[in-house]
Motif scaffolding. Structure first.
Motif, mmCIF file in Angstrom:
data_model
loop_
_atom_site.group_PDB
_atom_site.id
_atom_site.type_symbol
_atom_site.label_atom_id
_atom_site.label_comp_id
_atom_site.label_asym_id
_atom_site.label_seq_id
_atom_site.Cartn_x
_atom_site.Cartn_y
_atom_site.Cartn_z
ATOM 1 N N ALA A 1 -16.394 11.316 -14.481
ATOM 2 C CA ALA A 1 -16.653 10.195 -13.580
ATOM 3 C C ALA A 1 -16.108 8.906 -14.182
ATOM 4 C CB ALA A 1 -18.151 10.063 -13.316
ATOM 5 N N PRO A 2 -15.592 8.006 -13.343
ATOM 6 C CA PRO A 2 -15.140 6.703 -13.830
ATOM 7 C C PRO A 2 -16.326 5.755 -13.983
ATOM 8 C CG PRO A 2 -14.696 6.874 -11.488
ATOM 9 C CD PRO A 2 -15.270 8.199 -11.905
ATOM 10 N N LEU A 3 -16.325 4.983 -15.043
ATOM 11 C CA LEU A 3 -17.383 4.016 -15.328
ATOM 12 C C LEU A 3 -16.754 2.642 -15.485
ATOM 13 C CD1 LEU A 3 -20.472 3.689 -16.119
ATOM 14 C CD2 LEU A 3 -19.675 3.819 -18.476
ATOM 15 N N THR B 1 -11.591 1.046 -15.299
ATOM 16 C CA THR B 1 -12.692 1.963 -15.564
ATOM 17 C C THR B 1 -12.435 2.769 -16.824
ATOM 18 O OG1 THR B 1 -11.677 3.673 -14.177
ATOM 19 C CG2 THR B 1 -13.248 2.175 -13.113
ATOM 20 N N VAL B 2 -13.500 3.385 -17.313
ATOM 21 C CA VAL B 2 -13.450 4.287 -18.465
ATOM 22 C C VAL B 2 -13.974 5.646 -18.006
ATOM 23 C CG1 VAL B 2 -14.298 4.753 -20.796
ATOM 24 C CG2 VAL B 2 -13.771 2.405 -20.109
ATOM 25 N N VAL C 1 -9.063 2.407 -21.442
ATOM 26 C CA VAL C 1 -9.403 1.943 -20.097
ATOM 27 C C VAL C 1 -8.295 2.362 -19.140
ATOM 28 C CG1 VAL C 1 -9.808 -0.090 -18.651
ATOM 29 C CG2 VAL C 1 -10.725 -0.005 -20.976
ATOM 30 N N THR C 2 -8.693 2.835 -17.975
ATOM 31 C CA THR C 2 -7.743 3.267 -16.949
ATOM 32 C C THR C 2 -7.654 2.215 -15.852
ATOM 33 O OG1 THR C 2 -8.280 5.592 -17.360
ATOM 34 C CG2 THR C 2 -7.179 5.071 -15.286
ATOM 35 N N GLU C 3 -6.424 1.885 -15.470
ATOM 36 C CA GLU C 3 -6.205 0.939 -14.378
ATOM 37 C C GLU C 3 -5.394 1.642 -13.302
ATOM 38 O OE1 GLU C 3 -4.358 -3.530 -13.532
ATOM 39 O OE2 GLU C 3 -4.077 -2.541 -15.461
ATOM 40 N N VAL C 4 -5.964 1.777 -12.106
ATOM 41 C CA VAL C 4 -5.317 2.495 -11.013
ATOM 42 C C VAL C 4 -4.980 1.508 -9.905
ATOM 43 C CG1 VAL C 4 -5.518 4.366 -9.359
ATOM 44 C CG2 VAL C 4 -6.604 4.566 -11.598
ATOM 45 N N GLU C 5 -3.702 1.267 -9.712
ATOM 46 C CA GLU C 5 -3.211 0.437 -8.612
ATOM 47 C C GLU C 5 -3.951 -0.899 -8.534
ATOM 48 O OE1 GLU C 5 -3.392 2.728 -5.062
ATOM 49 O OE2 GLU C 5 -1.908 4.206 -5.733
#
Length: 234
Positions: free
Chosen positions: A82-84, A130-131, A121-125
């Motif tokens: 899950a993204p946090l 999120t982590v 950390v993930t950055e989507v568009e």
């Protein structure tokens, strides 16, 4: 006599050369066959096959990814990913208890624990940063779970039992709630709150057990001083 002996020896050498050439051809064929065989690294379920029987796959040009020939799912050990929000990431550690809920199994909550917190950390568009967090089930559910189920994860950072609480949606932005008064009209109450999540908020002071609070603010004319009729709870 010597000429016949040399002829036989030459014939034997030719036959030996033919055997070596045949063995080399076998090795070439075996190597080619190995290139057409995919060996699964683990036991699982074949979810998708890209391509047709007899079709060859070649490496793609630089910058163009080649789709996998087979999507293989390992269903031996299921977990939830899950993204946090990055703001909450420092509060989450591996080993913390968590609650898991599944859309396919409403009304059920499964205990689990955090197995991994991604170190980046993930950055989507350009959306929220999120982590990714992975959570294991403490006890596998009795129902058969399908890979890809939608799930929600609630990491338990702190816990308090036997406290007064209200649905979080009932609290307005200024920290007040609308409570049904004795005369059937709504009145404003200021709250002192404690622990909170997206579902419930602990009430330290401002309310008593049994007070009726307004949950919906869809109607603009519903405000303090308005006379209302409580909705029966089925």
């Amino acid at each position: 006599m010597h000429g016949l002996k040399r002829a036989r020896q030459a014939s034997c050498e030719a036959l030996a050369a033919d055997v070596k050439r045949a063995q080399a051809q076998i090795r070439v064929s075996t190597a080619g066959l190995e290139r057409t065989t995919l060996n699964a690294p683990f036991a699982g379920i074949v979810a998708r096959i890209t391509g047709e029987v007899g079709e060859y796959t070649t490496p793609s040009p630089p910058g163009i990814p080649t789709p996998p020939a087979v999507d293989l799912i390992d269903d031996a050990c299921l977990y939830v990913s899950a993204p946090l929000d990055e703001v909450d990431a420092p509060k989450i550690k591996a080993g913390q208890p968590a609650n898991i809920t599944l859309d396919a199994l409403p009304g059920q909550t499964f205990p689990g624990h955090v197995r991994r917190v991604a170190p980046y950390v993930t950055e989507v568009e350009k959306q929220a940063r999120t982590v990714d967090v992975e959570v294991d089930f403490d006890t596998p559910p009795r129902q058969a779970l399908l890979v890809g189920y939608s799930a929600d994860v609630e990491a338990i950072i702190e816990r308090r039992d036997n406290v007064l609480r209200v649905p979080t949606q009932a609290i307005q932005q200024d920290g007040t709630v609308l409570v049904l008064g004795a005369d059937g009209t709504l009145e404003t109450r200021s709250l002192k709150t404690g622990l909170a999540n997206w579902a419930f908020t602990e009430v330290v002071s401002g309310l008593s057990a049994g007070d009726l609070v307004l949950l919906s603010f869809d109607q603009e004319d519903v405000k303090a001083g308005v006379k209302v009729q409580p909705k029966a709870v089925p």
